[in-house]
Enzyme design. Structure first.
Site, PDB file in Angstrom:
ATOM      1  NE  ARG A  50      -8.024  -9.388  16.381  1.00  0.00           N
ATOM      2  CZ  ARG A  50      -6.784  -8.924  16.287  1.00  0.00           C
ATOM      3  NH1 ARG A  50      -5.993  -9.365  15.363  1.00  0.00           N
ATOM      4  NH2 ARG A  50      -6.318  -8.029  17.128  1.00  0.00           N
ATOM      5  CG  ASN A  85       3.148 -11.106   3.728  1.00  0.00           C
ATOM      6  OD1 ASN A  85       3.243 -10.346   4.694  1.00  0.00           O
ATOM      7  ND2 ASN A  85       2.027 -11.288   3.063  1.00  0.00           N
ATOM      8  CG  ASP A 126      -1.757  -1.378  11.903  1.00  0.00           C
ATOM      9  OD1 ASP A 126      -0.808  -2.181  12.047  1.00  0.00           O
ATOM     10  OD2 ASP A 126      -2.880  -1.555  12.388  1.00  0.00           O
ATOM     11  CG  ASP A 127       0.112   0.176   5.981  1.00  0.00           C
ATOM     12  OD1 ASP A 127      -0.967   0.124   6.592  1.00  0.00           O
ATOM     13  OD2 ASP A 127       0.372  -0.530   4.993  1.00  0.00           O
ATOM     14  CG  ASP A 128      -4.363   1.854   7.823  1.00  0.00           C
ATOM     15  OD1 ASP A 128      -3.774   1.501   8.851  1.00  0.00           O
ATOM     16  OD2 ASP A 128      -5.388   1.306   7.409  1.00  0.00           O
ATOM     17  CD  GLU A 151       0.191  -8.521  14.118  1.00  0.00           C
ATOM     18  OE1 GLU A 151      -0.728  -9.335  13.915  1.00  0.00           O
ATOM     19  OE2 GLU A 151       0.135  -7.339  13.751  1.00  0.00           O
ATOM     20  CG  ASP A 152      -2.962  -7.474  17.169  1.00  0.00           C
ATOM     21  OD1 ASP A 152      -3.123  -8.703  17.045  1.00  0.00           O
ATOM     22  OD2 ASP A 152      -3.746  -6.634  16.717  1.00  0.00           O
ATOM     23  NE  ARG A 194       3.074  -4.280  13.724  1.00  0.00           N
ATOM     24  CZ  ARG A 194       1.824  -3.984  13.401  1.00  0.00           C
ATOM     25  NH1 ARG A 194       0.844  -4.728  13.833  1.00  0.00           N
ATOM     26  NH2 ARG A 194       1.548  -2.973  12.625  1.00  0.00           N
ATOM     27  NE  ARG A 226      -2.771  -0.823   3.448  1.00  0.00           N
ATOM     28  CZ  ARG A 226      -3.675  -0.675   4.385  1.00  0.00           C
ATOM     29  NH1 ARG A 226      -4.923  -0.462   4.048  1.00  0.00           N
ATOM     30  NH2 ARG A 226      -3.349  -0.711   5.643  1.00  0.00           N
TER      31      ARG A 226
END
Ligand SMILES: *[C@@H]1O[C@H](CO)[C@@H](O)[C@H](O)[C@H]1NC(C)=O
Ligand SMILES: *[C@@H]1O[C@H](CO)[C@@H](O)[C@H](O)[C@H]1NC(C)=O
Ligand SMILES: *[C@@H]1O[C@H](CO)[C@@H](O)[C@H](O)[C@H]1NC(C)=O
Ligand SMILES: *[C@@H]1O[C@H](CO)[C@@H](O)[C@H](O)[C@H]1NC(C)=O
Ligand SMILES: *[C@@H]1O[C@H](CO)[C@@H](O)[C@H](O)[C@H]1NC(C)=O
Ligand SMILES: *[C@@H]1O[C@H](CO)[C@@H](O)[C@H](O)[C@H]1NC(C)=O
Ligand SMILES: *[C@@H]1O[C@H](CO)[C@@H](O)[C@H](O)[C@H]1NC(C)=O
Length: 901
Positions: free
Chosen positions: A858, A705, A726-728, A814-815, A710, A654
């Site tokens: 999750r 990937n 996050d990237d956004d 992962e979080d 992270r 992105r």
């Protein structure tokens, strides 16, 4: 699916909407006032101007009328009058026309002037804003300069060369460096009297040489796993000349062993610095137990003995280890039962024959079962099926024993009446810890409670020691232990078992670590992950100037100085860490096997130390006088020296979103570096323009990937504080700085913005992930959270592999895994900061079904992680951190800590 994650975050408070409303309001008031103003002008000016013209024109004309009147009147009065009136009317009409025209011109002029005035007014406003901005910028630059000056002064003041490592000690190979021991001295051996420290330099990294051993004479399984695991130990060296310690693995009977010992290349007559790792007992029906100093023939000189059974033991010199039973080395959690529920079917169990030799004890215990309480006991005093493997005092097979242990809250482990310990005791302890039954060690007055790794492990936290004469009080004792304490002890037992008992690898590592600890050499430094750049050497990415962005809404707020990059100091406490935190290192939150560059546990100094003698790096608020507003924003304050943070952004295909996020970071104080983890196999497009934001942006090429990337401990992360985003993610600068300041006081916890919680699913009786509004939370998503780099090491190198595999399997969670890890180690919930939490999700696919699978995964992750840990480590919290003067009423001339938070 990454973007799905983003979709969860809906803006809680749409700031743009709020802004628009504000703008409209402003606009409407401006318009209204302008219209009123215009009307006033029209009402006042127009009549005056009209009047003026009319009166001047009128006076001119009236004069000429007069003259004409005088001239014309005597002639033809009637006709003359009519023409005159006509002419006059025409004249008047003409005049009116011209006046009208002039008025129109004037009106046009007025309007032009008006618009000019308003445009000038706007320009003034703009310039004023600009000036204000410049003033703030100037302030910022001034502040940055003054901070740089302070930093410069500090460097001058320190005025000492960097600490130089000493020369390495050279081993003195002479045999008489230590006096030869006699039998008596041998039995009094301690590390200080019997080890040649000249071989063990502080900076040597504790090299250990293992004498080669073949599978011959060894039980095959143990031999294989030993040789395999020894190779994994970072201390093992193949150069016997430089070694500090020598390990000789023994599986032979004593007579043979002694013959072998004297042939060892470094035995040096007395076996100094040698460890005899005796595994002979694990494969033999009658084990060979090494015993020093009994007679001249059984002397092992200065060699240290490591085995699972002892008849004589030299404290802090020999070492009792658990039997080598586990797998070579891998995750060991999978055949452990859950820690909960606290109380199991049997309050107490015992099966074996040792108590059979003591009829009183047996009858005391039998009375328990006869008592009227509702407690259940499991006692077996005669083995129907004695274990033939090692010791007849143990009943049944491991399977039957584990079935009973998994149902017992407590288990009795009788100590041998005279010996220090026995293999049966060690096996019982091993199995009790493994299956979560709290051991009660019972011994008579001759018994010594010798336990594995006795000098480093605090056994009081995992088991209970009782003299035999207290047995009549046993029922009371076990009933009196609360559920909380039961769970705490069982959890501690499990942690110890996983760390030091569970696999051959963990036992070998522990043996080496205990001796390293005793000799006082720091552990080997834990290794960073290399961070290859996504760009090749020949390629220079395009750069573009990033404007200071207004979107942050805090351009007019000075949040701190822009400083040059300042990495956190590392490896400062190599030697003292294990002295000050030796207990925690072995018993609670960290591993004794690694040296970390930094940990979240630096002790704080008394407050005055930073003004008297130890002020290096401290930035007290107002120079120590305190303050809010300006003083607060100028300095970090707090109890620790200044530092910066690194932003880690995980991104996947992105590019534009990433570039915008990067641009928003321009001008962020205390930012050390931005690390972009480029998870896509495709390199960034070559024509991508990377914004210049005043700090280094390092883009890391990844091997695959994986969301686990992270949390890799990349070597380019040079600060203790890591902000994972996050990237956004769209965080405002003041939110970031506030989060950073909060994290500085909660260094061992996850500190951040988006809170979530684990909810108990009443229907399915398991855990569910939940992101609904709630006044209790237990997780902070790492899409926007600060944490210590230390946890990167633990996540990537210490946490069970199964968890990372699950993250890769689902490409999710992962979080959650990070929150589990931190709560497991600290037994603390995360910290949520500020109410504002803006999040953008441009072009986010919000398909419900995708959302649903994301949530289902999750749920599954949570329940799987609970299985790995044996319990639910997450803890609830009901508070949120806001800045100190937030919502406090303060005098108008005073400022708060932050404008908006
Ligand atoms: C080694 O130790 C012995 C005895 O203390 C001493 O005499 C000798 O000089 C030492 N050798 C070296 C190289 O230091
Ligand atoms: C060894 O220790 C005993 C008592 O623990 C003491 O009496 C004896 O003198 C010591 N021997 C040596 C050589 O240090
Ligand atoms: C020690 O060993 C030697 C030879 O192996 C033997 O002759 C002697 O009797 C032994 N001494 C003792 C005290 O066992
Ligand atoms: C007893 O030993 C035999 C042979 O070594 C073995 O097959 C059997 O499983 C053992 N029994 C128990 C209960 O350990
Ligand atoms: C501490 O350990 C690290 C890593 O082994 C090493 O690089 C550093 O020089 C050591 N520093 C001191 C003062 O011992
Ligand atoms: C370096 O990367 C650029 C852009 O990704 C590519 O065009 C170029 O061929 C690469 N050069 C080498 C030597 O790999
Ligand atoms: C969240 O809240 C909504 C409405 O209150 C409810 O329907 C939904 O089941 C909740 N979701 C979870 C996962 O609890």
């Amino acid at each position: 699916m990454e973007s799905m994650e983003r979709c969860e975050f809906r803006p809680l408070l749409s700031s743009s909407k709020g802004n628009r409303e504000g703008f409209c309001h402003w606009l409407s008031t401006v318009r209204l006032s302008r219209i009123i103003f215009c009307i006033l002008i029209v009402l006042v000016i127009v009549p005056i101007v009209t009047h003026y013209y009319l009166s001047s024109v009128g006076s001119e004309q009236s004069e000429s009328f007069h003259s004409r009147n005088k001239l014309d009147l005597p002639d033809d009065l009637g006709s003359a009058k009519a023409t005159e009136v006509k002419v006059r009317i025409e004249e008047m009409l003409r005049i009116k026309m011209s006046v009208n025209n002039e008025l129109r011109d004037l009106e046009a002029k007025r309007q032009k002037l008006q618009s000019e005035i308003s445009s000038l007014g706007m320009k003034i406003e703009e310039l004023k804003n600009e000036a204000g901005r410049k003033v703030i910028e100037l302030d910022r630059i001034k502040l940055s300069i003054s901070q740089a000056e302070v930093a410069h002064l500090e460097i001058l003041e320190r005025n000492q060369p960097e600490l130089r490592l000493p020369d390495k000690l050279e081993p003195n190979l002479s045999n008489d460096i230590l006096p030869m021991p006699n039998l008596e001295a041998e039995s009094n051996c301690s590390i200080y009297s019997c080890v040649d420290f000249s071989r063990c330099s502080l900076i040597s990294n504790f090299p250990v040489y293992v004498y080669p051993f073949s599978g011959e004479g060894y039980e095959e399984r143990i031999s294989a796993s030993l040789s395999q695991t020894l190779n994994y130990n970072p201390h093992i060296t193949s150069n016997s000349q430089e070694a500090c310690l020598f390990i000789y693995v023994n599986s032979s009977p004593e007579s043979e062993l002694r013959k072998n010992l004297v042939t060892l290349s470094h035995w040096a007559g007395d076996g100094r610095n040698h460890i005899i790792f005796n595994i002979a007992f694990s494969s033999k029906e009658t084990p060979t137990i090494l015993s020093h100093g009994k007679n001249q023939n059984s002397t092992y000189g200065r060699a240290m003995i490591v085995q699972s059974v002892f008849q004589t033991y030299r404290p802090h010199f020999d070492l009792l280890v658990p039997p080598l039973l586990g797998p070579p080395g891998s995750d060991v959690w999978y055949d452990l039962p859950s820690i909960t529920p606290a109380r199991r079917r049997y309050l107490l169990s015992y099966s074996g024959q040792s108590f059979g030799s003591s009829p009183e004890v047996q009858s005391t215990l039998e009375q328990l079962t006869a008592s009227t309480s509702s407690d259940e006991f499991y006692f077996e005093f005669q083995c129907s099926n004695p274990s033939n493997k090692t010791d007849t005092s143990l009943c049944g097979t491991i399977q039957t024993r584990s079935a009973v242990l998994q149902q017992s809250t407590f288990v009795l482990i009788p100590l041998p009446p005279t010996d220090l310990t026995s293999l049966a005791v060690q096996l019982r302890l091993y199995e009790a810890l493994k299956y979560g039954s709290i051991p009660i060690m019972v011994g008579n007055h001759n018994a010594k409670f010798l336990l594995p790794y006795e000098d480093v492990i605090d056994w009081n936290r995992a088991l209970i020691k009782l003299p035999t004469s207290r047995l009549p009080e046993l029922h009371f004792y076990t009933r009196a232990v609360t559920d909380r304490d039961i769970l705490a002890m069982r959890r501690q037992g499990r942690v110890l078992w996983e760390k030091y008992f569970g696999s051959v690898q963990s036992i070998v590592d522990s043996v080496v670590a205990v001796y390293r600890h005793r000799i006082g050499i720091p552990p080997p430094a834990i290794l960073d992950e290399p961070s290859p750049s996504v760009f090749n050497e020949t390629f220079t990415p395009l750069k573009t100037e990033a404007a200071l962005q207004d979107v942050n809404g805090d351009l007019d707020e000075n949040l701190g100085p822009i400083e040059p990059a300042y990495p956190s100091p590392k490896f400062q406490r190599n030697l003292t860490f294990s002295l000050l935190h030796g207990y925690e290192m072995w018993n609670t939150w960290t591993h004794p096997f690694h040296l970390f560059p930094q940990t979240p546990y630096d002790p704080v100094m008394p407050s005055e130390a930073k003004f008297i003698g130890s002020g290096l790096g401290f930035r007290p608020i107002g120079g120590g006088c305190g303050g809010s507003g300006k003083e607060f924003s100028e300095n970090l304050g707090g109890n620790l020296p200044r530092e910066q943070f690194t932003i880690v952004i995980l991104t996947y295909q992105r590019e534009q979103v990433l570039i915008e996020s990067l641009a928003r970071l321009n001008g962020l104080p205390y930012l050390h570096k931005v690390v972009v983890v480029w998870n896509s196999p495709r390199p960034p497009s070559p024509d991508l323009k990377w914004p210049e934001i005043g700090v280094e942006v390092h883009v890391i090429r990844t091997l695959k990937n994986s969301l686990n990337n992270r949390f890799l401990p990349y070597d380019v992360i040079e600060t203790e504080a890591v902000l994972s985003v996050d990237d956004d993610a769209h965080l405002r600068h003041d939110e970031i700085i506030f989060g950073f300041r909060v994290w500085r006081e909660q260094r061992d916890r996850v500190v951040g913005f988006p809170g979530r919680f684990h909810a108990w699913d009443l229907e399915h009786k398991n855990w569910a992930y939940n992101s609904n509004y709630s006044c209790e939370l237990s997780m902070i998503l790492t899409g926007a959270a600060f944490y210590h780099k230390y946890y990167n090491y633990l996540y990537s190198l210490v946490m069970p592999q199964a968890i990372r595999d699950k993250v890769d399997e689902f490409m999710n969670c992962e979080d959650i895994a990070m929150n589990f890890l931190v709560s497991h180690l600290t037994r603390q919930p995360p910290v949520k900061v500020t109410s504002r939490w803006t999040f953008r999700c441009p072009g986010c696919p919000v398909s419900l079904s995708e959302d649903e699978t994301h949530f289902q995964e999750r749920h599954k992750c949570i329940n799987f992680f609970v299985k790995v840990y044996g319990y639910m480590p997450l803890l609830n919290t009901q508070f949120r951190v806001d800045s100190v003067l937030f919502k406090t009423r303060i005098p108008h001339d005073k400022q708060k800590c932050f404008k908006f938070i």
